[in-house]
Design a protein around this motif. Sequence first.
Motif, short mmCIF file in Angstrom:
data_model
loop_
_atom_site.label_atom_id
_atom_site.label_comp_id
_atom_site.label_asym_id
_atom_site.label_seq_id
_atom_site.Cartn_x
_atom_site.Cartn_y
_atom_site.Cartn_z
N PRO A 103 32.15 36.78 34.15
CA PRO A 103 32.68 36.96 32.80
C PRO A 103 34.02 37.69 32.78
CG PRO A 103 30.79 38.39 33.16
CD PRO A 103 30.95 37.58 34.39
N SER A 104 34.68 37.60 31.65
CA SER A 104 36.00 38.21 31.50
C SER A 104 36.31 38.34 30.02
CB SER A 104 37.04 37.29 32.15
OG SER A 104 38.33 37.55 31.63
N THR A 132 41.18 38.53 31.03
CA THR A 132 41.75 37.42 31.82
C THR A 132 41.64 36.12 31.05
OG1 THR A 132 41.19 38.60 33.83
CG2 THR A 132 41.63 36.23 34.03
N ARG A 166 38.13 32.56 38.90
CA ARG A 166 37.58 33.92 39.06
C ARG A 166 36.23 33.82 39.74
NH1 ARG A 166 36.99 39.07 35.15
NH2 ARG A 166 39.16 39.10 35.78
N PRO A 206 42.74 48.97 35.02
CA PRO A 206 42.82 47.55 34.64
C PRO A 206 41.94 47.20 33.46
CG PRO A 206 41.47 47.81 36.60
CD PRO A 206 42.02 49.16 36.30
N MET A 207 41.00 48.08 33.12
CA MET A 207 40.00 47.83 32.08
C MET A 207 39.06 46.68 32.52
SD MET A 207 42.27 48.35 28.63
CE MET A 207 40.88 48.91 27.62
N PRO A 208 37.81 46.63 32.10
CA PRO A 208 37.20 47.57 31.17
C PRO A 208 37.01 48.95 31.81
CG PRO A 208 35.53 46.07 32.03
CD PRO A 208 36.84 45.58 32.54
N HIS A 265 43.36 40.75 42.94
CA HIS A 265 43.53 40.44 41.52
C HIS A 265 45.05 40.49 41.26
CE1 HIS A 265 42.70 39.94 37.40
NE2 HIS A 265 41.86 40.93 37.17
N ARG A 283 49.21 41.69 30.94
CA ARG A 283 48.55 40.53 31.55
C ARG A 283 49.10 39.24 30.94
NH1 ARG A 283 43.61 40.99 33.92
NH2 ARG A 283 43.97 38.80 34.38
N GLN A 322 46.57 41.10 37.74
CA GLN A 322 46.39 42.49 37.32
C GLN A 322 47.45 43.38 37.97
OE1 GLN A 322 44.00 43.70 35.02
NE2 GLN A 322 45.49 45.34 35.13
N1 CP Z 1 41.14 43.54 34.02
C1 CP Z 1 40.45 42.39 33.88
O1 CP Z 1 40.59 41.44 34.69
O2 CP Z 1 39.64 42.35 32.79
P1 CP Z 1 38.55 41.24 32.49
O3 CP Z 1 37.48 41.38 33.55
O4 CP Z 1 38.04 41.53 31.12
O5 CP Z 1 39.20 39.88 32.60
#
Ligand code: CP
Length: 345
Positions: free
Chosen positions: A54-55, A58, A110, A302-304, A146, A330, A149
């Motif tokens: 999940p993302s 991205t 991903r 980079p979050m979360p 990544h 991003r 990122q």
């Molecule tokens: N930083 C980042 O790749 O966030 P997501 O996992 O929400 O895509």
Amino acid sequence: MDLYGRDLICTQDWSFSELVAALDLAARMKRDRFSARWASILQYKTFIMFFYNPSVRTRLSFEAAATELGGHAQFMTPSAGRFKTQQQAGETIEDAATVMARYAAGIGIRILEDKVPYYGAGDEMLLEYARWADVPLINMADDRFHPCQALADVMGWAEWYGEGPGRPDYEALRGKKFLLAWGSGALARSWCSVQAALLIASRFGMHVAMAHPEGYELDPEVIGWTQANCAAHGTGFDVVHDPDSGYEGAHVVYCRNWVTPAAYQDGVLQKQAEIEKAMAYQGWTTTAERMKRTDNAIFTHPMPVDRGSEVTDAVASGPRSAIYDIAENRLHVQKAVMALTMGNL
Ligand code: CP
């Protein structure tokens, strides 16, 4: 600078001038976001986004990027097809990649550590897709790297040490201290974002420091590349094993949880065991007190964000937090990468 047709699997694969070309275009695109200059770069073109994990950022940023370039990003998960794995028969990467490349101007994938049987298998899969797809393959986070990122990170740091949003100064990062600190928490996170950050910080001439409990070493090959990048710039690379001293004199602080090198057993990521190991290291948190030891550092992630474990609310939402600027970046760096590798510039 001709980047048309290039893959982006890891920032180390691109020369410094290629990285700067992408970042410079990203800054121009950020300053002039909805200009007609960018609006048809991907006109009639499709970018396939293949997500095993999940993302939020991205997926949304690639979709927005494709839209703003006049193209379309198409979302897919493995459940949409019958793909060959170690456990089940199905379509090979050769066939899937070749066919996807007949439809799309580029492919993003991903695949993170919990979807592969050993560390590095996700990155190997991306390289195999790149081998068969004759359109650019963009790493949207695998188990090692990544790169999008990393580009957003370094752009954000250079904006904060430069002239603000859309006006980064990469020279200003040279010699500044980048601290990568392991963070407490129960998320058993991947190595991809932190390794990407080590590579990009060292590539742009920053002094790199790491702080982590013993037993939380990262990929020795990535550490070797980071050390070589630092040596090429005459900067240093230090490691400490306590949660305080690394903050001394830092300019950019990055705190994130990650798993140990012993995370896989019998072809499976041992997530619960990793969470239990991490519980022995409470208090590896970026706090306002620790930030006082720095040279007025910015906080990056980079979050979360795992608030309360990796970083306190006071720091994550504080006046020196760059997290939202970097999340926004991003979009801009991916627009630039797509434009250069797939677009009609
Ligand atoms: N930083 C980042 O790749 O966030 P997501 O996992 O929400 O895509």
